[in-house]
Design a protein around this motif. Structure first.
Motif, short mmCIF file in Angstrom:
data_model
loop_
_atom_site.label_atom_id
_atom_site.label_comp_id
_atom_site.label_asym_id
_atom_site.label_seq_id
_atom_site.Cartn_x
_atom_site.Cartn_y
_atom_site.Cartn_z
N GLY A 99 0.18 7.86 -6.09
CA GLY A 99 -0.33 8.76 -5.01
C GLY A 99 -2.43 8.62 -4.87
O GLY A 99 -2.77 8.26 -4.13
N ALA A 100 -2.50 7.15 -5.32
CA ALA A 100 -3.82 6.40 -4.47
C ALA A 100 -3.88 5.81 -3.75
O ALA A 100 -2.54 4.77 -3.10
N ASP A 101 -4.62 5.51 -3.03
CA ASP A 101 -5.30 5.28 -1.72
C ASP A 101 -5.49 3.24 -1.95
O ASP A 101 -6.71 3.71 -2.47
N ALA A 102 -4.73 3.08 -1.67
CA ALA A 102 -4.98 0.93 -1.97
C ALA A 102 -5.54 0.30 -0.26
O ALA A 102 -5.61 -0.80 -0.52
N SER A 103 -5.82 1.24 0.97
CA SER A 103 -5.55 0.81 1.93
C SER A 103 -7.30 -0.47 2.21
O SER A 103 -8.04 -0.86 2.75
N ALA A 104 -8.33 0.26 1.44
CA ALA A 104 -9.31 -0.67 0.44
C ALA A 104 -9.15 -2.66 0.13
O ALA A 104 -9.94 -3.30 0.80
N ILE A 105 -7.76 -3.18 -0.52
CA ILE A 105 -7.44 -3.95 -0.99
C ILE A 105 -6.66 -4.76 -0.26
O ILE A 105 -5.49 -4.39 0.75
N ASP A 106 -7.30 -5.51 0.28
CA ASP A 106 -6.21 -7.02 0.82
C ASP A 106 -5.53 -7.84 -0.18
O ASP A 106 -6.26 -8.31 -1.01
N PHE A 107 -4.19 -8.13 -0.14
CA PHE A 107 -3.70 -7.97 -1.67
C PHE A 107 -2.64 -9.60 -0.87
O PHE A 107 -2.81 -10.84 -2.05
N LEU A 108 -3.52 -9.76 0.16
CA LEU A 108 -3.83 -11.40 1.09
C LEU A 108 -2.00 -12.67 1.12
O LEU A 108 -2.27 -13.12 -0.09
N ARG A 114 0.76 -1.53 -0.03
CA ARG A 114 -0.23 0.26 0.02
C ARG A 114 0.78 1.23 0.22
O ARG A 114 0.44 1.88 -0.51
N GLU A 115 1.85 0.97 1.10
CA GLU A 115 2.86 2.03 1.04
C GLU A 115 3.11 2.48 -0.86
O GLU A 115 3.66 3.91 -0.83
N MET A 116 4.45 1.45 -0.71
CA MET A 116 4.41 1.69 -2.73
C MET A 116 3.70 2.21 -3.53
O MET A 116 3.75 2.98 -4.43
#
Ligand SMILES: [Zn+2]
Length: 164
Positions: free
Chosen positions: A111-120, A103-105
């Motif tokens: 610039g987009a927020d991927a906090s809603a995605i669980d990459f598992l 998510r940090e990468m």
């Protein structure tokens, strides 16, 4: 170098000798495989599957994600599969990062927020297989008489080991 021309040339060769245009839609072996997308895994080859034999569902990690469950449910309900096989593997990329790291990468690069995605991602290979087998078995939408078995594929030997 773009690979697309090579891919299309290979398809021309494949189509030139293709003789399996009459196969029925339901998998002949009544099997669905859920496996990692890792390029070193070739489930059709290492399981002896031909065109028309099985569903092979692949994603990062071979995880029983919502979308994998969607495919498995369609597989048995509409196309008659009776056995599910879950395959993770040694040296999986999913062992190498955490949700926070990717998510940090992504935040830094896009610039987009991927906090809603669980990459598992996972840290314990066999535990991840057990977890996914359990997720599938415990789905109320998948009947108990469908067998679900989990394995680790060894990328060094090509051999499957069952995870009990
Ligand atoms: Zn993998």
């Amino acid at each position: 170098m773009p690979e697309l021309p090579e891919l299309l040339a290979a398809n021309e060769r494949y189509a030139a000798s293709f003789t399996k245009g009459g196969l029925p839609m339901p998998p002949a072996r009544h099997v669905a495989v859920l496996a990692c997308m890792d390029a070193r895994l070739h489930p059709e080859k290492f399981l002896g599957l031909e065109e028309g034999d099985a569903h092979v569902i692949r994603n990062a990690g071979g995880r029983a994600s919502d979308d994998a469950l969607r495919s498995l449910i369609i597989s048995y309900k509409l196309l008659g599969t009776r056995e599910f096989v879950v395959i993770h593997h040694t040296d999986c990329g999913m062992l190498t990062f955490s949700n926070d790291q990717i998510r940090e990468m992504l935040k830094n690069d896009t610039g987009a927020d991927a906090s809603a995605i669980d990459f598992l991602p996972f840290s314990d290979l066999e535990a991840s297989v057990r977890e996914d087998v359990q997720t599938i078995r415990s789905s109320p939408l998948i009947p108990d008489d469908i067998t679900v078995t989990g394995f680790v594929f060894d990328v060094k030997t090509g051999r499957l080991s069952e995870v009990s």
